[in-house]
Design a protein around this motif. Structure first.
Motif, PDB file in Angstrom:
ATOM      1  N   PHE A 177       5.232  67.258 -68.891  1.00  0.00           N
ATOM      2  CA  PHE A 177       5.292  68.715 -68.883  1.00  0.00           C
ATOM      3  C   PHE A 177       4.418  69.322 -67.782  1.00  0.00           C
ATOM      4  N   ASN A 217       1.289  62.545 -76.541  1.00  0.00           N
ATOM      5  CA  ASN A 217       2.740  62.653 -76.379  1.00  0.00           C
ATOM      6  C   ASN A 217       3.114  63.466 -75.151  1.00  0.00           C
ATOM      7  N   ASP A 218       2.422  64.566 -74.921  1.00  0.00           N
ATOM      8  CA  ASP A 218       2.814  65.486 -73.853  1.00  0.00           C
ATOM      9  C   ASP A 218       2.686  64.867 -72.464  1.00  0.00           C
ATOM     10  N   TYR A 234      -2.272  74.710 -70.092  1.00  0.00           N
ATOM     11  CA  TYR A 234      -2.172  73.964 -71.343  1.00  0.00           C
ATOM     12  C   TYR A 234      -3.194  74.560 -72.306  1.00  0.00           C
ATOM     13  N   TRP A 269       2.396  74.592 -73.583  1.00  0.00           N
ATOM     14  CA  TRP A 269       2.424  74.673 -72.124  1.00  0.00           C
ATOM     15  C   TRP A 269       3.030  76.005 -71.715  1.00  0.00           C
ATOM     16  N   GLN A 327      -2.238  70.255 -83.533  1.00  0.00           N
ATOM     17  CA  GLN A 327      -1.499  70.220 -82.278  1.00  0.00           C
ATOM     18  C   GLN A 327      -2.009  71.260 -81.292  1.00  0.00           C
ATOM     19  N   TYR A 349      11.754  69.002 -71.499  1.00  0.00           N
ATOM     20  CA  TYR A 349      11.372  68.881 -70.097  1.00  0.00           C
ATOM     21  C   TYR A 349      12.387  69.528 -69.164  1.00  0.00           C
ATOM     22  N   GLU A 361       5.811  74.151 -76.888  1.00  0.00           N
ATOM     23  CA  GLU A 361       4.836  73.304 -77.571  1.00  0.00           C
ATOM     24  C   GLU A 361       5.567  72.038 -77.976  1.00  0.00           C
ATOM     25  N   TRP A 362       4.839  70.932 -77.943  1.00  0.00           N
ATOM     26  CA  TRP A 362       5.421  69.672 -78.406  1.00  0.00           C
ATOM     27  C   TRP A 362       4.466  69.064 -79.402  1.00  0.00           C
TER      28      TRP A 362
END
Length: 362
Positions: free
Chosen positions: A225, A219-220, A232, A159, A155, A201, A213-214
């Protein structure tokens, strides 16, 4: 039914070429069950994977196992799925087991740990080096049975609304980050916030948190974001693998026939590969979109920061190891497997990929 009989009776069904598991000759009644998830409905990657797995179990069983799926918040909250299934109110959850480290610190090893296994290494440990048996021990203490059902791969670091030029820049930041990675960040002066994915968000936009972090670009991107944070960072130390879990109520699991359990195992194994491959296929596409379409500024943590991460992670993992005899057993087994797998991959796959990228200018 023994394995040879099962394989003999397995067949192909449908013109699409999908492999279906042949049902037993004697028809049995349809079984309905409920799956609850920690991920949003129709969300690319994590959400769609969970929905795909739920549908696939019904499909592979020829309708014998009828799954009703609830995304995060539709039946219970994202972090409430564990208790919902352990209590028997639902039969299965799709989530990430490091969310449950407050219940048992050993759960961390069955999603991801800082500076730990990558996805291929974790799958090798779970499937072929005794990891599943250890997972059964910790899950069994809560009347659960868990299987791997997906993974994100390594991952991103997260952000941030400020650049992280040294470890001092982390101090005082409010950051959403789960698992043992949150303890690492805490040691470095970060104020850690626990939030389900669907709430990140709004908290980032409002300024309630400074960083989050996601997962990764695929996905992000859909979480938008980039509207709330400019920087990033790639990659992160906290989730080198990111494995998902199909956790089942153990009483329900043991009530199933061997054929029904085999159907569920097959569907989970199929989705475990598919989800990771989907992320790999899409991350590069959406990283480019983030940069070119939305002005996202990519950054990497410098070596000083990585070293600080490493020192803090070693402390956190040792503290976690000391929580219980079972956690120590799982950690030692995991670490031995990581050493063996990591040394081979360093000499083979990593050497090759580094040289390939150098020669091709990637």
């Amino acid at each position: 039914m023994d394995r040879r009989s099962f394989l003999k009776n397995a067949g192909l069904a449908g013109t699409g070429g999908a492999t279906l598991l042949a049902a037993p000759a004697v028809a049995q009644e349809r079984k309905e069950f409920t799956i609850v998830s920690s991920f949003p409905r129709d969300f690319p990657g994590l959400g769609m994977s969970a929905q795909r797995l739920s549908k696939r179990i019904t499909e592979l069983s020829n309708g014998r196992l009828q799954a009703t799926y609830y995304a995060a918040g539709e039946r219970v909250g994202a972090f409430d799925v564990f208790d919902e299934v352990a209590s028997g109110n639902a039969q299965a959850y799709i989530s990430a087991d490091y969310y449950w480290v407050g219940k048992d610190p050993a759960f961390a090893y069955f999603t991801s740990v800082p500076f730990g296994m990558t996805m291929p290494e974790w799958n090798a440990w779970i499937k072929f080096k005794g990891g599943q048996e250890l997972w059964d021990k910790v899950s069994g203490n809560f009347d659960l049975k868990a299987l791997p059902c997906g993974g994100t791969g390594t991952q991103m670091g997260g952000w941030f609304n400020v650049e992280i030029e040294s470890v001092d820049d982390l101090k005082g930041l409010k950051m959403r980050i789960p698992g043992l990675g949150s303890f690492v960040m805490s040691k470095l002066g970060v104020s850690v916030v626990s939030l389900p994915g669907g709430q990140i968000y709004e908290n980032l936009v409002s300024g309630a948190i400074d960083a989050a972090e996601w997962v990764g670009p695929y996905n992000d991107y859909f979480m938008k974001f980039y509207e709330a944070a400019k920087y990033y960072y790639m990659a992160g130390m906290h989730e080198p693998g990111g494995g998902n879990s199909f956790g089942m109520n153990k009483v329900w699991w043991t009530s199933l026939t061997e054929w029904e359990r085999t159907v569920i195992e097959a569907a989970c194994m199929e989705e475990n590969a598919a989800m990771n491959e989907e992320f790999l296929a899409n991350n590069g596409i959406y990283l480019k979109k983030l940069v070119e379409d939305h002005g996202t500024q990519l950054r990497q943590f410098n070596e000083e920061t990585w070293d600080a991460f490493g020192e803090a992670a070693i402390e956190v993992i040792e503290e976690n190891r000391g929580q219980s005899a079972l956690t120590a057993e799982i950690h030692d087994h995991y670490r031995a497997a990581l050493t063996e797998l990591g040394q081979f991959r360093k000499g083979a796959e990593i050497t090759y990929s580094n040289q390939r990228n150098r020669v091709l200018g990637l």
